[in-house]
Design a protein around this motif. Structure first.
Motif, PDB file in Angstrom:
ATOM      1  N   GLY A   9       0.783  -1.163   0.064  1.00 47.25           N
ATOM      2  CA  GLY A   9       0.150  -0.036   0.047  1.00 47.25           C
ATOM      3  C   GLY A   9       0.852   1.115  -0.092  1.00 47.25           C
ATOM      4  N   GLN A  10       2.167   1.089  -0.064  1.00 48.46           N
ATOM      5  CA  GLN A  10       2.910   2.268   0.322  1.00 48.46           C
ATOM      6  C   GLN A  10       3.474   2.710  -1.146  1.00 48.46           C
ATOM      7  OE1 GLN A  10       5.400   0.543   2.813  1.00 48.46           O
ATOM      8  NE2 GLN A  10       3.774   0.634   4.457  1.00 48.46           N
ATOM      9  N   GLY A  48     -14.207   5.455   6.398  1.00 43.13           N
ATOM     10  CA  GLY A  48     -13.490   4.418   6.105  1.00 43.13           C
ATOM     11  C   GLY A  48     -12.167   4.656   5.435  1.00 43.13           C
ATOM     12  N   LYS A  50      -8.498   5.338   4.257  1.00 44.35           N
ATOM     13  CA  LYS A  50      -7.215   4.765   4.410  1.00 44.35           C
ATOM     14  C   LYS A  50      -6.200   5.948   4.198  1.00 44.35           C
ATOM     15  CE  LYS A  50      -4.529   0.819   3.323  1.00 44.35           C
ATOM     16  NZ  LYS A  50      -4.491  -0.304   2.179  1.00 44.35           N
ATOM     17  N   MET A  51      -6.063   6.398   5.514  1.00 49.30           N
ATOM     18  CA  MET A  51      -5.110   7.653   5.284  1.00 49.30           C
ATOM     19  C   MET A  51      -3.660   7.395   5.032  1.00 49.30           C
ATOM     20  SD  MET A  51      -7.766   9.574   5.439  1.00 49.30           S
ATOM     21  CE  MET A  51      -7.022  11.244   5.608  1.00 49.30           C
ATOM     22  N   VAL A  52      -2.929   8.118   4.050  1.00 43.75           N
ATOM     23  CA  VAL A  52      -1.559   7.808   3.722  1.00 43.75           C
ATOM     24  C   VAL A  52      -0.894   9.312   3.573  1.00 43.75           C
ATOM     25  CG1 VAL A  52      -1.795   5.692   2.538  1.00 43.75           C
ATOM     26  CG2 VAL A  52      -1.693   7.962   1.331  1.00 43.75           C
ATOM     27  N   PRO A  53       0.233   9.637   3.997  1.00 43.08           N
ATOM     28  CA  PRO A  53       1.051  10.835   3.927  1.00 43.08           C
ATOM     29  C   PRO A  53       1.045  11.178   2.269  1.00 43.08           C
ATOM     30  CG  PRO A  53       2.454   9.202   4.909  1.00 43.08           C
ATOM     31  CD  PRO A  53       1.493   8.334   4.360  1.00 43.08           C
ATOM     32  N   GLN A  62      -7.740   5.354  -0.176  1.00 47.33           N
ATOM     33  CA  GLN A  62      -9.059   4.710  -0.837  1.00 47.33           C
ATOM     34  C   GLN A  62      -9.854   4.693   0.469  1.00 47.33           C
ATOM     35  OE1 GLN A  62      -6.871   0.479  -1.160  1.00 47.33           O
ATOM     36  NE2 GLN A  62      -9.072   0.134  -1.075  1.00 47.33           N
ATOM     37  N   LYS A  64     -13.629   2.161   1.592  1.00 42.98           N
ATOM     38  CA  LYS A  64     -13.846   0.626   1.566  1.00 42.98           C
ATOM     39  C   LYS A  64     -13.885   0.274   0.311  1.00 42.98           C
ATOM     40  CE  LYS A  64     -16.071   1.249   6.176  1.00 42.98           C
ATOM     41  NZ  LYS A  64     -17.360   1.883   6.859  1.00 42.98           N
ATOM     42  N   SER A  66     -12.747  -0.840  -3.242  1.00 38.56           N
ATOM     43  CA  SER A  66     -11.302  -1.061  -3.903  1.00 38.56           C
ATOM     44  C   SER A  66     -11.096  -0.158  -4.903  1.00 38.56           C
ATOM     45  CB  SER A  66     -11.281  -2.337  -4.447  1.00 38.56           C
ATOM     46  OG  SER A  66     -12.133  -2.619  -5.509  1.00 38.56           O
ATOM     47  N   ILE A  67      -9.921   0.079  -5.252  1.00 42.68           N
ATOM     48  CA  ILE A  67      -9.491   0.939  -6.395  1.00 42.68           C
ATOM     49  C   ILE A  67      -9.979   0.861  -7.536  1.00 42.68           C
ATOM     50  CG2 ILE A  67      -7.566   1.917  -7.452  1.00 42.68           C
ATOM     51  CD1 ILE A  67      -5.742   1.854  -5.076  1.00 42.68           C
ATOM     52  N   MET A  68      -9.905  -0.494  -7.775  1.00 42.06           N
ATOM     53  CA  MET A  68     -10.716  -0.918  -8.945  1.00 42.06           C
ATOM     54  C   MET A  68     -12.185  -0.392  -9.056  1.00 42.06           C
ATOM     55  SD  MET A  68      -9.525  -3.454 -11.416  1.00 42.06           S
ATOM     56  CE  MET A  68      -8.979  -5.019 -10.872  1.00 42.06           C
ATOM     57  N   GLU A  69     -13.112  -0.714  -8.020  1.00 40.28           N
ATOM     58  CA  GLU A  69     -14.606  -0.264  -7.835  1.00 40.28           C
ATOM     59  C   GLU A  69     -14.611   1.254  -7.837  1.00 40.28           C
ATOM     60  OE1 GLU A  69     -15.686  -4.000  -4.973  1.00 40.28           O
ATOM     61  OE2 GLU A  69     -15.137  -2.180  -3.961  1.00 40.28           O
TER      62      GLU A  69
ATOM     63  N   SER B  17       1.309   5.099   9.293  1.00 46.03           N
ATOM     64  CA  SER B  17       0.104   6.013   8.530  1.00 46.03           C
ATOM     65  C   SER B  17      -0.921   4.974   7.952  1.00 46.03           C
ATOM     66  CB  SER B  17       0.661   7.052   7.788  1.00 46.03           C
ATOM     67  OG  SER B  17       1.212   8.137   8.498  1.00 46.03           O
ATOM     68  N   PHE B  21      -5.580   2.379   9.890  1.00 45.43           N
ATOM     69  CA  PHE B  21      -7.064   2.155   9.777  1.00 45.43           C
ATOM     70  C   PHE B  21      -7.305   0.777   9.694  1.00 45.43           C
ATOM     71  CE2 PHE B  21      -9.850   0.950   6.203  1.00 45.43           C
ATOM     72  CZ  PHE B  21     -11.061   1.218   6.890  1.00 45.43           C
ATOM     73  N   HIS B  59      -4.548  -5.941   1.946  1.00 43.14           N
ATOM     74  CA  HIS B  59      -3.720  -4.674   1.864  1.00 43.14           C
ATOM     75  C   HIS B  59      -3.193  -4.339   0.357  1.00 43.14           C
ATOM     76  CE1 HIS B  59      -3.565  -2.960   5.793  1.00 43.14           C
ATOM     77  NE2 HIS B  59      -3.334  -4.254   6.416  1.00 43.14           N
ATOM     78  N   ASP B  62      -7.196  -5.268  -5.412  1.00 44.54           N
ATOM     79  CA  ASP B  62      -7.225  -6.168  -6.447  1.00 44.54           C
ATOM     80  C   ASP B  62      -5.870  -6.732  -7.287  1.00 44.54           C
ATOM     81  OD1 ASP B  62     -10.228  -5.634  -6.579  1.00 44.54           O
ATOM     82  OD2 ASP B  62      -9.276  -3.579  -6.889  1.00 44.54           O
ATOM     83  N   LYS B  88      -2.798  -1.084  -7.136  1.00 46.51           N
ATOM     84  CA  LYS B  88      -2.148  -0.040  -6.286  1.00 46.51           C
ATOM     85  C   LYS B  88      -0.646  -0.310  -6.336  1.00 46.51           C
ATOM     86  CE  LYS B  88      -3.406  -0.637  -1.951  1.00 46.51           C
ATOM     87  NZ  LYS B  88      -4.230  -0.348  -0.962  1.00 46.51           N
TER      88      LYS B  88
END
Lengths: 406, 155
Positions: A9-10, A48, A50-53, A62, A64, A66-69, B17, B21, B59, B62, B88
């Motif tokens: 996720g990073q 919901g 999802k926080m990132v810097p 994103q 709840k 998904s990025i695809m949805e 960070s 969540f 995490h 998809d 992602k």
């Protein structure tokens, strides 16, 4: 450089944040508390997010979905993005147009009041300092939005030139809208949803146009623009009214417009063939190389008068050595910095953005190749983790744009 | 080297960070062993089946492509043998054990989404003939791994 699963996720944060590598690296020593929060931060977390810097801000990558949805829903229904990390500002004064024309390639004088354009701030070498959507509100008022990751350097650049300009008697001043928040409402339901919240007839407002109007009871700056390829708006709203406006938009869409984060925003802009500053455009890339020659006004090509004009005008005349192209590829999605080769395996360039297209269900990317090899249909090879995969140069946008035009 | 350094610092920072969540509890399977890099291994004598965990696929999001090794390739504990691509991110898949690849899950070529839908069964990635069964002792059991994920998420 890519991570193992432990870095999940990073990657996207890195990918999106390349413009600001140094800043992020520095912030790595800092704590969460150093990240700036937009007026919608608590709203994101409650929904919901999802926080990132990202560029010094804590932003939702994103929710709840998904990025695809989220990507697909934006094109089928609509998306609401918090883009308050971006920096809105106004230049005012009777000389604001000639002042801005020294810094950007657009024909600002030629814009009708209430209309705008994508433009590029250039440096002395013709390279891009940033891309920005500018609007001529009136002849003595320009409204523009610059990238979050470029805010400090852009403002320093504008300020330095503004001082010199004023010293020579020019009339220009600025206001940075730190008291406002910016929301982007995109997709086919953007206009019908927003129409519920304003008396202004949005069917009369076309792509690139700007109005200062009442939306949901507060004075907003509305621009019909976006970063997804869809019809839509960017709404600058007083920060104290931002959460109410976001809630009202979601409610009026009956839940079809969904909160959407930076992850889908990246997929959407890539599908639309739009540049991400820091990846697809940088200090050493000129607007001509980036395929943005269309944004250099006809009068500006004749007269020059912006930073780096000599380099840029020569490139328009002679053709640039490299060009930004779209790519289809087989195998794993090509990411930025993947090498592009010709059919004989010789290096011809590099991918600057790439990923799997949620809408096309295949790999898309963009990158720079040597001129001559930029024509759609040109076969290329893309090197990913030491293996070569077949690819081809293709036209952009990958997904047809749906801007609202007369 | 600079980017490597940057990336590792970024990672240790971003972890804070990115994972605060809480997406709820990802499932673990009791009889499997787990690596800190979020792969699972099912050991049966000298034969091992390897995949990525539910936590990992959750995490990643998809999964759109799984880069598989060749049958016969050597794998080393803690080293990458392939990669998994989501919309992602790109992530290495590290082998939890050393040995030789004896089978790869060809179905993932046409259906990479199996990794999301069935991470512990149909979404398995490779089968390995283990060269040193003692290596398995360094891996976590399901309880330790659950705790490890929880700590990572709430770090």
């Amino acid at each position: 450089m890519r991570g193992g699963l432990w870095q999940l996720g990073q990657s996207i944060t890195r990918r999106l944040g390349q413009a600001d590598k140094k800043t992020i690296a520095r912030r790595c020593y800092a704590s969460d508390a150093d990240l700036k929060k937009t007026a919608l931060y608590d709203f994101h977390v409650a929904n919901g997010g999802k926080m990132v810097p990202f560029a010094g801000w804590s932003m939702p990558i994103q929710y709840k979905d998904s990025i695809m949805e989220s990507t697909i829903n934006c094109r089928e229904n609509g998306s609401l993005f918090d883009v308050a990390h971006m920096c809105g500002l106004s230049l005012k004064g009777k000389d604001c147009v000639p002042f801005l024309e020294k810094l950007v390639v657009a024909d600002v004088a030629g814009l009708a009041p209430g209309t705008g354009s994508l433009t590029v701030f250039t440096n002395e070498k013709g390279g891009a300092i940033d891309d920005s959507v500018i609007t001529k509100v009136t002849d003595d008022h320009i409204y523009l939005v610059v990238n979050a990751g470029c805010r400090d350097k852009d403002l320093a650049h504008i300020e330095e030139h503004m001082k010199a300009f004023k010293a020579k008697g020019g009339d220009v001043s600025w206001h940075i809208y730190d008291e406002r928040s910016l929301l982007a409402l995109q997709g086919p339901l953007a206009a019908p949803t927003l129409q519920h919240l304003t008396k202004e007839d949005l069917s009369k407002m076309y792509f690139g146009e700007f109005r200062i109007i009442d939306i949901n009871g507060s004075k907003c700056f509305l621009t019909r623009t976006g970063y997804t390829g869809e019809d839509g708006f960017e709404i600058s709203v007083p920060s104290e009214n931002a959460v109410d406006l976001a809630k009202a938009i979601l409610e009026k869409s009956e839940g079809k417009v969904r909160l959407t984060g930076l992850g889908a925003r990246d997929s959407l802009r890539l599908e639309a063939g739009l540049c991400l500053y820091g990846n697809d455009m940088e200090q050493h890339i000129t607007p001509v190389e980036a395929g943005l020659t269309w944004a250099i006004g006809k009068r500006r090509r004749a007269e020059g008068g912006f930073l780096g004009a000599e380099v840029i005008l020569k490139q328009i005349a002679d053709g640039p050595a490299i060009r930004r192209v779209g790519l289809f590829s087989t195998g794993p999605p090509a990411r930025s910095h993947s090498e592009i080769q010709n059919e004989n395996g010789e290096n011809i360039g590099e991918v600057t953005s790439g990923g799997f297209s949620p809408c096309l269900k295949k790999n898309i990317g963009m990158g720079y190749v040597k001129s001559g090899l930029h024509k759609p249909g040109t076969k290329v090879k893309i090197v990913i983790r030491g293996k070569t995969y077949e690819g081809s140069v293709t036209k952009m946008p990958f997904v047809p744009t749906k801007y609202y035009k007369p | 080297m600079a980017s490597r350094l940057w990336a590792s610092k970024a990672a240790s920072y971003l972890k804070i960070s990115t994972f605060n969540f809480n997406r709820g509890f990802a499932s673990v399977v009791k009889d499997l062993k787990y690596a800190e890099s979020h792969e699972w291994v099912k050991v049966d004598g000298k034969s091992a089946t390897v995949g990525i965990t539910d936590h990992a696929q959750d995490h990643l999001g998809d999964v759109v492509y799984v880069e598989l090794p060749e049958v016969g390739a050597a794998v080393t504990q803690g080293s990458s043998f392939g990669a998994v691509e989501s919309v992602k991110a790109t992530s290495d898949i590290n082998s939890p054990v050393s040995g030789k690849v004896v089978e790869v899950n060809e179905e993932l070529s046409s259906s990479p989404g199996l990794v999301n839908g069935s991470p512990y069964e149909n979404g398995w990635i490779i089968k390995v003939e283990i060269s040193d069964t003692n290596e398995v002792n360094s891996l976590m059991d399901s309880e330790q791994y659950s705790k490890f994920c929880e700590e990572e998420d709430n770090h």
